[in-house]
Design an enzyme around this catalytic site. Structure first.
Site, PDB file in Angstrom:
ATOM      1  N   GLU A 133      35.876  48.993  43.933  1.00 53.32           N
ATOM      2  CA  GLU A 133      36.146  49.708  45.174  1.00 53.32           C
ATOM      3  C   GLU A 133      37.032  50.934  44.939  1.00 53.32           C
ATOM      4  OE1 GLU A 133      36.299  45.683  47.954  1.00 53.32           O
ATOM      5  OE2 GLU A 133      38.129  46.444  46.985  1.00 53.32           O
ATOM      6  N   LYS A 171      43.102  54.379  45.362  1.00 51.70           N
ATOM      7  CA  LYS A 171      43.194  53.294  44.383  1.00 51.70           C
ATOM      8  C   LYS A 171      41.796  52.913  43.923  1.00 51.70           C
ATOM      9  CE  LYS A 171      44.196  48.893  45.440  1.00 51.70           C
ATOM     10  NZ  LYS A 171      45.005  47.695  45.763  1.00 51.70           N
ATOM     11  N   THR A 214      41.411  38.844  37.337  1.00 53.82           N
ATOM     12  CA  THR A 214      40.442  38.913  38.426  1.00 53.82           C
ATOM     13  C   THR A 214      40.477  40.279  39.097  1.00 53.82           C
ATOM     14  OG1 THR A 214      40.598  36.539  38.828  1.00 53.82           O
ATOM     15  CG2 THR A 214      39.793  37.886  40.642  1.00 53.82           C
ATOM     16  N   GLY A 238      42.790  35.738  51.092  1.00 52.80           N
ATOM     17  CA  GLY A 238      41.706  35.670  50.107  1.00 52.80           C
ATOM     18  C   GLY A 238      40.375  36.236  50.554  1.00 52.80           C
ATOM     19  N   ASP A 266      38.216  38.956  51.508  1.00 54.81           N
ATOM     20  CA  ASP A 266      38.422  40.410  51.460  1.00 54.81           C
ATOM     21  C   ASP A 266      37.182  41.200  51.087  1.00 54.81           C
ATOM     22  OD1 ASP A 266      38.211  39.665  48.836  1.00 54.81           O
ATOM     23  OD2 ASP A 266      40.171  40.400  48.216  1.00 54.81           O
ATOM     24  N   SER A 317      44.119  39.514  56.536  1.00 54.87           N
ATOM     25  CA  SER A 317      44.486  40.576  55.597  1.00 54.87           C
ATOM     26  C   SER A 317      43.373  40.815  54.587  1.00 54.87           C
ATOM     27  CB  SER A 317      45.770  40.187  54.867  1.00 54.87           C
ATOM     28  OG  SER A 317      46.076  41.096  53.849  1.00 54.87           O
ATOM     29  N   VAL A 318      42.946  42.072  54.462  1.00 51.98           N
ATOM     30  CA  VAL A 318      41.951  42.413  53.447  1.00 51.98           C
ATOM     31  C   VAL A 318      42.480  43.430  52.443  1.00 51.98           C
ATOM     32  CG1 VAL A 318      40.002  41.880  54.956  1.00 51.98           C
ATOM     33  CG2 VAL A 318      40.885  44.215  54.875  1.00 51.98           C
TER      34      VAL A 318
END
Length: 362
Positions: free
Chosen positions: A63, A76, A91, A232, A234, A299-300
């Site tokens: 991404e 990022k 990971t 987790g 996401d 939360s992602v």
């Protein structure tokens, strides 16, 4: 803004970032990044925002996460490959850039693998300070992998959580977490299931890595007043909460257009009501409506958090005299003559005729 003609990019390598955190301390870094996140979320309207650009494959995702205000641009690069540990790789791996909006000049190039773990935990704590019941002291931590220590320490230092109830399908991960938290002051209780771990917990943090539509939490595990920090889930096809958990809760997100694609709320209709966290932080929306309410932070990870983390790294590195200046962009005596740099002799070719490679081949 860089000086005319000549500038360098500050480079923070992974060893630099590790040393920076060691010298400042994990608590100070978590607090610092949390403060920068809070400050930037309060400037929400100042940012040009978009959902991240994702390239999905069978085994993971790569991404790009861009964002900018009128002075600074950031992005990022980050991946998520749950099977990487088989090959001895993390990971998640990441790096990021800060650039000057006025010129486009890259000012900072930094590792973000370690920093992403810190900023994710700091973001969780910022949300929980706004959403969890005051006085929450016990947290269930479901998923005890690479992110778990950072979540544990963020909630310990920034919210006062003192007891962790731990569960992971891999007992070795839980043992690793316990060993790494020795001497921190946190009390840990190892549990044999998610249901056991959430029993008596004020806060539940789920931070699992499998790229599947998993069901980590179910409605029968909920109790009035619980705050759920769902970290987790996401990306599309990856969730942790059973859909009815969301239906029974007040749900808060970072940036709704992205979370509806990647978060646990991807399971629900597009008109399912959520609140963006910046509204709560700015006092424009109520967070927890009552002590008995159940709140969820879906939360992602959003680019503004990385913008904040990169700003923190830049400022901390500058203060501590860390990092190395690198020549990421060619220096041009005439900015209209890029080709001219190829005519300059290199250090390894000193004394040789200029640009022999320009000669025609017989």
């Amino acid at each position: 803004m860089p000086s005319k003609n000549h500038f360098s990019t500050l480079y923070l390598s992974a060893p630099d970032a590790i040393e920076l955190v060691q010298r400042k301390g994990v608590e100070a870094c978590l607090r610092g990044i949390a403060d920068y996140i809070q400050s930037d979320f309060l400037r929400w309207g100042a940012f040009d925002k978009s959902a991240r650009v994702a390239s999905h494959s069978r085994d993971g995702v790569i991404e790009l996460m861009p964002i900018a205000d009128d002075q600074t641009y950031a992005f990022k690069y980050v991946n998520g490959h749950p099977k990487n540990t088989r090959w001895g790789l993390p990971t998640v791996m990441a790096f990021g850039v800060l650039a000057d909006v006025a010129t486009g000049a890259p000012l900072l190039l930094s590792e973000l693998t370690l920093t992403t773990a810190l900023r994710t935990a700091a973001m969780s704590a910022v949300a929980a300070r706004a959403l969890a019941r005051p006085g929450s002291r016990t947290m269930a931590l479901i998923g005890n992998g690479a992110q778990s220590e950072f979540q544990a320490l963020a909630f310990y230092h920034l919210l006062g959580v003192t007891t962790l109830r731990l569960f992971d399908t891999d007992p070795a991960a839980t043992a690793k977490l316990q060993a790494n938290l020795q001497g921190t002051g946190l009390r840990t209780v190892v549990c044999t299931s998610t249901a056991e771990a959430v029993r008596g917990a004020d806060i539940v943090t789920t931070v699992t890595a499998d790229k599947t539509n998993a069901t980590i939490l179910t409605p029968d595990m909920l109790v009035p007043g619980m705050h759920i920090n769902a970290v987790g889930g996401d990306c599309p096809g990856k969730t942790e909460l059973q859909a009815d958990v969301l239906r029974q809760a007040q749900v808060f997100v970072e940036y709704a257009p992205q979370t509806r694609i990647e978060g646990d709320i991807q399971q629900l209709p597009a008109d399912f009501v959520v609140t963006e966290l910046w509204e709560v932080l700015a006092g424009q929306h109520t967070g927890r409506p009552s002590d008995a309410a159940i709140t969820v932070f879906d939360s992602v990870g959003f680019a503004l958090e990385d913008f904040s983390a990169l700003r923190f790294l830049r400022d901390a590195a500058t203060e501590m005299g860390m990092g190395q200046p690198i020549k990421l962009i060619p220096e041009l005596s005439d900015p209209k003559d890029l080709f001219g740099v190829l005519l300059q002799p290199t250090a390894s070719a000193a004394g040789a005729s200029a640009a022999p490679w320009l000669k025609a081949v017989a």
